[in-house]
Write an enzyme that holds these catalytic residues in place. Structure first.
Site, PDB file in Angstrom:
ATOM      1  N   ASN A   1      64.246  75.769  25.013  1.00  0.00           N
ATOM      2  CA  ASN A   1      64.559  74.878  26.133  1.00  0.00           C
ATOM      3  C   ASN A   1      65.550  75.579  27.053  1.00  0.00           C
ATOM      4  O   ASN A   1      66.336  76.408  26.601  1.00  0.00           O
ATOM      5  CB  ASN A   1      65.191  73.582  25.610  1.00  0.00           C
ATOM      6  CG  ASN A   1      65.535  72.611  26.723  1.00  0.00           C
ATOM      7  OD1 ASN A   1      64.771  72.462  27.687  1.00  0.00           O
ATOM      8  ND2 ASN A   1      66.677  71.963  26.629  1.00  0.00           N
TER       9      ASN A   1
ATOM     10  N   HIS B   1      68.679  74.709  29.572  1.00  0.00           N
ATOM     11  CA  HIS B   1      69.599  73.598  29.822  1.00  0.00           C
ATOM     12  C   HIS B   1      70.664  74.036  30.823  1.00  0.00           C
ATOM     13  O   HIS B   1      71.277  75.099  30.658  1.00  0.00           O
ATOM     14  CB  HIS B   1      70.247  73.179  28.495  1.00  0.00           C
ATOM     15  CG  HIS B   1      71.180  72.031  28.638  1.00  0.00           C
ATOM     16  ND1 HIS B   1      70.747  70.733  28.750  1.00  0.00           N
ATOM     17  CD2 HIS B   1      72.527  71.979  28.742  1.00  0.00           C
ATOM     18  CE1 HIS B   1      71.788  69.932  28.895  1.00  0.00           C
ATOM     19  NE2 HIS B   1      72.888  70.659  28.898  1.00  0.00           N
TER      20      HIS B   1
ATOM     21  N   SER C   1      71.786  77.808  29.799  1.00  0.00           N
ATOM     22  CA  SER C   1      71.561  78.333  28.444  1.00  0.00           C
ATOM     23  C   SER C   1      70.101  78.149  28.059  1.00  0.00           C
ATOM     24  O   SER C   1      69.533  77.087  28.298  1.00  0.00           O
ATOM     25  CB  SER C   1      72.396  77.552  27.418  1.00  0.00           C
ATOM     26  OG  SER C   1      73.740  77.403  27.836  1.00  0.00           O
TER      27      SER C   1
ATOM     28  N   ASP D   1      69.957  69.557  22.318  1.00  0.00           N
ATOM     29  CA  ASP D   1      70.661  70.686  22.948  1.00  0.00           C
ATOM     30  C   ASP D   1      71.611  71.411  22.001  1.00  0.00           C
ATOM     31  O   ASP D   1      72.675  71.898  22.419  1.00  0.00           O
ATOM     32  CB  ASP D   1      71.431  70.208  24.199  1.00  0.00           C
ATOM     33  CG  ASP D   1      70.507  69.616  25.255  1.00  0.00           C
ATOM     34  OD1 ASP D   1      69.342  70.045  25.326  1.00  0.00           O
ATOM     35  OD2 ASP D   1      70.944  68.712  25.990  1.00  0.00           O
TER      36      ASP D   1
END
Ligand code: GRF
Length: 191
Positions: A109, A111, A138, A147
């Site tokens: 992912n 972020h 990130s 996260d």
């Protein structure tokens, strides 16, 4: 992720604008790229990113992820395409622990904060409120905790006194566009 033979089949999950998707597509078209985007999974029929995928002849699979049954349909689709890596790019749904476990391949992912700071939503607002001197983006592994998975790559930007949510978002988005493919390369080539 070990030794690489050829390109890795990936799926990109989106919910909206799709600017990170656009840059991942650009990267995937380079001879030296390590990925092939087999499918874009979108939870919204009106996501702008769907059009970006279609223009680039990448199939779009729409699913609302509204319950486990729907989520499992996505899993089935992904497995049928031999997808070895999922990249979330502005995907606003939270994948269930069951999905992550059953998929059994990595999920990344991107972020817009310097994790572990500012998990979740409204990151820029919180950075400004706390008068942080730096922010950034990130790329991290997705786990069942939001996260919180291992950070693969981060990039910092300086927050100036004149920044507001919009200017900060723009600055960070700009670095994200190159960061994601760099992080994927690092991830796929690190034993
Ligand atoms: C990016 O800032 C990403 O970090 C966050 O959502 C935004 C997506 O933007 N998760 P886009 O849809 O790729 O333009």
């Amino acid at each position: 992720m070990g030794k690489l033979i050829g390109k890795t089949n990936i799926a990109v999950f989106i919910s909206g604008r799709g600017s990170n998707l656009r840059y991942l597509i650009n990267y995937s078209k380079k001879n030296k790229s390590l990925i092939k985007i087999k499918i874009v999974v979108s939870n919204s029929i009106i996501a702008k990113g769907n059009l970006i995928a279609k223009k680039n002849k990448i199939p779009v699979y729409i699913n609302n992820f509204k319950n486990k049954k729907e989520e499992m349909k996505v899993l089935k689709k992904i497995k049928s395409l031999n997808i070895k890596l999922i990249c979330l790019a502005g995907f606003m749904k939270i994948l269930s622990g069951a999905f992550i476990k059953k998929y059994n391949h990595p999920i990344l992912n991107i972020h817009p904060s310097l994790l572990p700071k500012y998990k979740g939503l409204r990151t820029h607002e919180r950075v400004l409120k706390n008068k942080d001197k730096f922010s950034g983006s990130s790329v991290h592994l997705v786990t069942k905790n939001l996260d919180s998975g291992k950070i693969i790559l981060q990039e910092k930007i300086k927050v100036s006194k004149s920044d507001n949510v919009n200017t900060l978002e723009k600055k960070i988005l700009k670095i994200e566009h190159l960061l994601y493919s760099k992080a994927i390369e690092k991830f796929l080539t690190t034993p």
